[in-house]
Design a protein around this motif. Structure first.
Motif, PDB file in Angstrom:
ATOM      1  N   ARG A 187       0.833  -1.213   0.000  1.00  0.00           N
ATOM      2  CA  ARG A 187       0.000   0.000   0.000  1.00  0.00           C
ATOM      3  C   ARG A 187       0.871   1.270   0.000  1.00  0.00           C
ATOM      4  O   ARG A 187       0.519   2.273  -0.637  1.00  0.00           O
ATOM      5  N   VAL A 191       0.307   4.290  -2.621  1.00  0.00           N
ATOM      6  CA  VAL A 191      -0.046   5.676  -2.283  1.00  0.00           C
ATOM      7  C   VAL A 191       1.192   6.570  -2.199  1.00  0.00           C
ATOM      8  O   VAL A 191       1.080   7.776  -1.990  1.00  0.00           O
TER       9      VAL A 191
ATOM     10  N   GLY B 126      -2.073  -3.411  -7.497  1.00  0.00           N
ATOM     11  CA  GLY B 126      -1.404  -2.491  -6.574  1.00  0.00           C
ATOM     12  C   GLY B 126       0.073  -2.848  -6.445  1.00  0.00           C
ATOM     13  O   GLY B 126       0.939  -1.967  -6.417  1.00  0.00           O
ATOM     14  N   ARG B 137      -3.054   4.019 -10.863  1.00  0.00           N
ATOM     15  CA  ARG B 137      -2.807   4.360  -9.456  1.00  0.00           C
ATOM     16  C   ARG B 137      -4.017   5.036  -8.801  1.00  0.00           C
ATOM     17  O   ARG B 137      -4.521   4.538  -7.788  1.00  0.00           O
ATOM     18  N   ILE B 141      -6.381   3.421  -5.810  1.00  0.00           N
ATOM     19  CA  ILE B 141      -6.510   4.113  -4.517  1.00  0.00           C
ATOM     20  C   ILE B 141      -7.990   4.377  -4.221  1.00  0.00           C
ATOM     21  O   ILE B 141      -8.465   4.157  -3.102  1.00  0.00           O
ATOM     22  N   ASP B 175      -9.226   1.445   7.281  1.00  0.00           N
ATOM     23  CA  ASP B 175      -8.074   1.574   6.389  1.00  0.00           C
ATOM     24  C   ASP B 175      -7.036   0.499   6.746  1.00  0.00           C
ATOM     25  O   ASP B 175      -6.542  -0.221   5.872  1.00  0.00           O
TER      26      ASP B 175
END
Lengths: 210, 210
Positions: A187, A191, B126, B137, B141, B175
């Motif tokens: 991740r 990001v 990812g 991307r 996300i 998250d």
């Protein structure tokens, strides 16, 4: 002098052998870079050879196959990472749980340094394991087990320091840490931020049975 | 009759349009299978076209590029997965935290069904995001954010049910769940077992602030 002549050769290896070993090490280093950024399937041997300046026909002089090359790169990474873990997790100048945090800080620095392009080779290859030669699966599993044992040892020290409940199964807890960690690294790459590493670690620490 | 003739056409679309749509859907379905098992870089369009029985030259009749095709496959998967999440996480016949467990059970069943060959397309892409066209991307996300919100809503219900501490940041917790979850799916593929999914979920539940 006669005696010396029949004992095994001391000092630096002969020039040709030395150059071969240097080239092999350089191929592994370049392979590590390629495979960590792009995975196995997307990494062309040609590009790696070109970067190191080795003629295309010479690859099999150094490695029996792309599979053997991949295994060597993975072994190299595993040794590098095990040493890194030892540096942090056995560092007696910090309490055990703080050492885990120190490792996480190092990982954040490392990912920033390579602009989030490099993740974890073990995680990358684990993700594409079904497309890889079957020999990679046991190799990857063994590496995770090795990391697990190292972290479990550190967690057992946290128990002695009374920072972790004595009835915690440290091997299982360590296994879980690495399971989630690979998700956090992936991740962070996506990001392009260290937040997932930090958030994951905070969550891990907050959930520890005290 | 005159009136009908100028209103928009009702009923099934014309045969050619219908067949085009069917073929496009079939290409997406086959692409989903390929991309989930092998990722984007390793998935040849040729194989997908061959499986669906579409001539090689016709691909651009359906999609502007391999990138557009990948985006369509990803969008399709995201919709499928969001529906799955809604089925489990909004199911009022179970307490909120049990619903998350029900989703995990479904994931275990799904991975077993495909012999651990198929993981999570979002996690796979990812992982290889740096090798993909940059448009993937933000799309990836956004999908994680969408899953996060869905899970956070469920966690807020757990707060109302007094199963989760009221000062928990449910968005952050959700998250973190998905961050680690991708690691668990990846490890389940590697070890070909549902244990990583179960162990990760157990760890997540045990660490919840009550």
């Amino acid at each position: 002098m006669n005696k010396l002549a029949i004992t095994p050769r001391r000092g630096r290896p002969p020039k040709i052998l030395r150059e071969n070993q240097d080239t092999k090490a350089e191929l592994i280093r370049s392979g590590l870079e390629q495979l960590t950024e792009n995975g196995f399937a997307s990494s062309g041997i040609d590009l790696i050879l070109k970067k190191v300046g080795v003629p295309k026909g010479s690859f099999y002089h150094y490695f029996a196959s792309k599979e053997a090359f991949g295994q060597a790169v993975l072994e190299n990474y595993a040794n590098y990472f095990a040493n890194k873990l030892d540096n942090y997790l056995v560092d007696q100048s910090y309490p055990a749980l703080i050492r885990i945090g120190n490792f996480v800080e190092d990982a954040k620095t490392g990912m920033l340094k390579y602009h989030f392009k490099r993740g974890c080779l073990v995680g990358n290859l684990g993700q594409e394991v079904d497309s890889l030669p079957e020999s990679f699966r046991p190799q990857l599993i063994a590496i995770f087990v090795c990391w697990q044992h190292r972290l479990a040892t550190c967690l057992k020290e946290a128990q002695i320091e009374q920072q972790l409940s004595n009835d915690t199964d440290c091997e299982l807890l360590a296994d879980n840490f690495w399971i989630g960690w690979e998700g956090a690294v992936s991740r962070a790459k996506l990001v392009q931020s260290t937040n997932p590493l930090q958030n994951y670690f905070d969550f891990f620490m907050a959930g520890l049975p005290r």
